[in-house]
Design a protein around this motif. Structure first.
Motif, mmCIF file in Angstrom:
data_model
loop_
_atom_site.group_PDB
_atom_site.id
_atom_site.type_symbol
_atom_site.label_atom_id
_atom_site.label_comp_id
_atom_site.label_asym_id
_atom_site.label_seq_id
_atom_site.Cartn_x
_atom_site.Cartn_y
_atom_site.Cartn_z
ATOM 1 N N ALA A 22 36.123 29.084 34.157
ATOM 2 C CA ALA A 22 35.345 29.892 34.946
ATOM 3 C C ALA A 22 35.601 31.363 34.951
ATOM 4 O O ALA A 22 34.734 32.276 35.194
ATOM 5 N N ALA A 23 36.667 31.617 34.983
ATOM 6 C CA ALA A 23 37.380 33.188 35.042
ATOM 7 C C ALA A 23 37.252 33.836 33.476
ATOM 8 O O ALA A 23 37.140 35.022 33.461
ATOM 9 N N VAL A 24 37.005 32.876 32.625
ATOM 10 C CA VAL A 24 37.041 33.496 31.455
ATOM 11 C C VAL A 24 35.321 33.613 30.633
ATOM 12 O O VAL A 24 35.152 34.479 30.196
ATOM 13 N N SER A 42 46.365 40.699 32.042
ATOM 14 C CA SER A 42 44.793 40.811 31.805
ATOM 15 C C SER A 42 44.634 39.038 31.708
ATOM 16 O O SER A 42 45.380 38.130 31.940
ATOM 17 N N ILE A 43 43.285 39.020 32.022
ATOM 18 C CA ILE A 43 42.557 37.473 31.994
ATOM 19 C C ILE A 43 43.077 36.929 30.612
ATOM 20 O O ILE A 43 43.368 35.852 30.596
ATOM 21 N N ALA A 44 42.893 37.678 29.594
ATOM 22 C CA ALA A 44 43.293 37.013 28.270
ATOM 23 C C ALA A 44 44.472 36.693 28.291
ATOM 24 O O ALA A 44 44.671 35.541 27.603
ATOM 25 N N GLN A 160 45.035 33.845 39.227
ATOM 26 C CA GLN A 160 45.237 35.156 39.197
ATOM 27 C C GLN A 160 44.026 35.829 38.210
ATOM 28 O O GLN A 160 43.322 36.925 38.500
ATOM 29 N N ALA A 161 43.629 34.988 37.293
ATOM 30 C CA ALA A 161 42.598 35.300 36.228
ATOM 31 C C ALA A 161 41.317 35.334 37.081
ATOM 32 O O ALA A 161 40.619 36.352 36.807
ATOM 33 N N ALA A 162 41.066 34.457 37.988
ATOM 34 C CA ALA A 162 39.855 34.727 38.413
ATOM 35 C C ALA A 162 39.925 35.757 39.618
ATOM 36 O O ALA A 162 38.820 36.385 39.766
ATOM 37 N N PHE A 163 41.030 36.008 40.222
ATOM 38 C CA PHE A 163 41.213 37.263 40.998
ATOM 39 C C PHE A 163 40.644 38.516 40.364
ATOM 40 O O PHE A 163 39.991 39.339 40.791
ATOM 41 N N VAL A 164 41.210 38.614 39.303
ATOM 42 C CA VAL A 164 41.075 39.860 38.175
ATOM 43 C C VAL A 164 39.555 40.099 38.189
ATOM 44 O O VAL A 164 38.739 40.911 38.078
ATOM 45 N N ARG A 165 39.077 38.603 37.737
ATOM 46 C CA ARG A 165 37.684 38.761 37.365
ATOM 47 C C ARG A 165 36.729 39.303 38.519
ATOM 48 O O ARG A 165 35.915 39.989 38.402
ATOM 49 N N GLY A 166 37.246 38.683 39.671
ATOM 50 C CA GLY A 166 36.517 38.960 40.920
ATOM 51 C C GLY A 166 36.557 40.732 41.363
ATOM 52 O O GLY A 166 35.533 41.317 41.470
ATOM 53 N N LEU A 167 37.550 41.228 40.649
ATOM 54 C CA LEU A 167 37.744 42.660 40.849
ATOM 55 C C LEU A 167 36.889 43.357 40.195
ATOM 56 O O LEU A 167 36.232 44.477 40.178
ATOM 57 N N LEU A 168 36.609 42.722 38.643
ATOM 58 C CA LEU A 168 35.631 43.464 37.786
ATOM 59 C C LEU A 168 34.378 43.593 38.272
ATOM 60 O O LEU A 168 33.538 44.160 37.843
#
Length: 168
Positions: A22-24, A42-44, A160-168
């Motif tokens: 879901a984050a990617v 980064s998410i990647a 953490q990846a989901a958090f960064v995605r949310g910031l985007l």
């Protein structure tokens, strides 16, 4: 084999796959490689790393080759690291080097790792979970502890990846 303990582990690994996917999903390279700060992951990188850790650790306890090499993912990702790298202790520059990987490929590798993990879990019985897999710790690490540790670490990185995605 299906027992409550094995089913619980399977559920944990399912949550890793679901949260990281879901984050990617649907992100382009700019979003996947965005860093919220100069030293941030980064998410990647986060999803590559969590899949590498699971692949490395589960293959080790299962006595199998990692999906990373067996299925050719190392060549497809073409990250500038040793084939055995899993991201542990990498520098900010190394985090930045995980780029140019399509979201579908990150998800594809993660799903392949998840599938291999599921195949391994199918071979286990509850008694297997008490097997010591690492004597370099005090107390020695059992298979159950190792698998729960992978789930815990992976879920943290997926969050953490989901958090960064949310910031985007």
């Amino acid at each position: 084999m299906s027992t409550p303990a094995i089913d619980l582990l399977r559920d944990g690994f399912d949550r890793v796959r679901e949260t990281a996917t879901a984050a990617v999903q649907g992100l382009d390279d700019a979003a996947l490689t965005h860093r919220v700060g100069p030293e941030a992951n980064s998410i990647a990188w986060l999803v590559w790393h969590l899949a590498r850790v699971q692949d490395d650790h589960v293959a080790d306890v299962a006595g199998t080759e990692q999906v990373w090499t067996a299925a050719g993912w190392a060549g497809r990702f073409a990250v500038p690291f040793d084939e055995g790298a899993i991201g542990y202790g990498q520098s900010s520059d190394e985090v930045a080097a995980v780029r140019g990987i399509a979201a579908d490929d990150l998800i594809g590798y993660l799903v392949d790792v998840h599938t291999a993990t599921g195949r391994y879990l199918e071979t286990l019985e509850d008694a297997d979970l008490d097997r010591v897999v690492d004597e370099d710790w005090d107390p020695p690490v059992t298979l159950a502890t190792r698998l729960v540790s992978v789930i815990s670490d992976d879920l943290q990185h997926a969050g953490q990846a989901a958090f960064v995605r949310g910031l985007l």
